[in-house]
Design a protein around this motif. Sequence first.
Motif, PDB file in Angstrom:
ATOM      1  N   GLN A 165       0.801  -1.215   0.000  1.00 44.53           N
ATOM      2  CA  GLN A 165       0.000   0.000   0.000  1.00 44.53           C
ATOM      3  C   GLN A 165       0.842   1.276   0.000  1.00 44.53           C
ATOM      4  O   GLN A 165       0.300   2.369  -0.084  1.00 44.53           O
ATOM      5  CB  GLN A 165      -0.941   0.006   1.204  1.00 44.53           C
ATOM      6  N   CYS A 166       2.145   1.146   0.092  1.00 41.28           N
ATOM      7  CA  CYS A 166       3.039   2.282  -0.141  1.00 41.28           C
ATOM      8  C   CYS A 166       3.594   2.249  -1.561  1.00 41.28           C
ATOM      9  O   CYS A 166       3.747   3.293  -2.206  1.00 41.28           O
ATOM     10  CB  CYS A 166       4.178   2.276   0.870  1.00 41.28           C
ATOM     11  N   TYR A 168      -1.666   5.854   1.046  1.00 39.02           N
ATOM     12  CA  TYR A 168      -0.551   5.905   1.996  1.00 39.02           C
ATOM     13  C   TYR A 168      -1.024   5.850   3.447  1.00 39.02           C
ATOM     14  O   TYR A 168      -0.293   5.368   4.326  1.00 39.02           O
ATOM     15  CB  TYR A 168       0.253   7.191   1.792  1.00 39.02           C
ATOM     16  N   GLY A 182      -1.085   2.219   4.100  1.00 38.51           N
ATOM     17  CA  GLY A 182       0.256   1.643   4.003  1.00 38.51           C
ATOM     18  C   GLY A 182       1.086   1.955   5.234  1.00 38.51           C
ATOM     19  O   GLY A 182       1.725   1.066   5.819  1.00 38.51           O
TER      20      GLY A 182
END
Length: 212
Positions: free
Chosen positions: A40-41, A65, A68
């Motif tokens: 998720q980043c 983000y 993440g």
Amino acid sequence: MGDVGLLYVGAALMVNGLMLLGRIPPRSAAVLNLFVGALQCLTPTVLILQAAGDPDAILAASGLYLFGFTYLYVGIANLAGLSPEGIGWFSLFVAGAATVYAGIAFWHDHDPVFGVIWLSWALLWTLFFLVLGLGMERLTRFTGWTVLLLSQPTCSVPAFLGLTGAYRSDGGTALLAAAILAALVAASVVLTSRRPLPSSNPTEIRSSHATR
């Protein structure tokens, strides 16, 4: 590409809900949190690089983000045995940002279904703040059940619908989604009042660091 990450967020939320309920030890849950947090980043970074300066595309990717960083924070904290207050206060920021993204979904993107989903995430992260940031342990079981029950309808289900081209968003569908999610939160209240599930490690769970 965002739907791929959302699919696995559903898995991370499910595992973290079970962790809060004492079914999975925090260190065991940490590995999946690290995998999903890294994904998720990476995903929004790729989407932003491919956006060629398109502000709408960058805006759509920016919210990823939030999750993440949450999952990476949870994974590292669980493995290192860190206290959960930092995650809790970061969750307050995420809850506020999720409320803003809900408004964007409703009025900028004209996607009321995802507006409802963003609001449900704001609720979850508010609960994380109360449990982890403020130490309100009496809400731990309710938070665990709510995370567990909302994990799939707010993440995996819309991800599969998006990946297959079946996702639809209009006022009627948003009202149906809101009703379903409200019923699941009510179910969490009922389940919380029942006899607790046996914990895999009660001492460790009381200091667990969990999210969504």
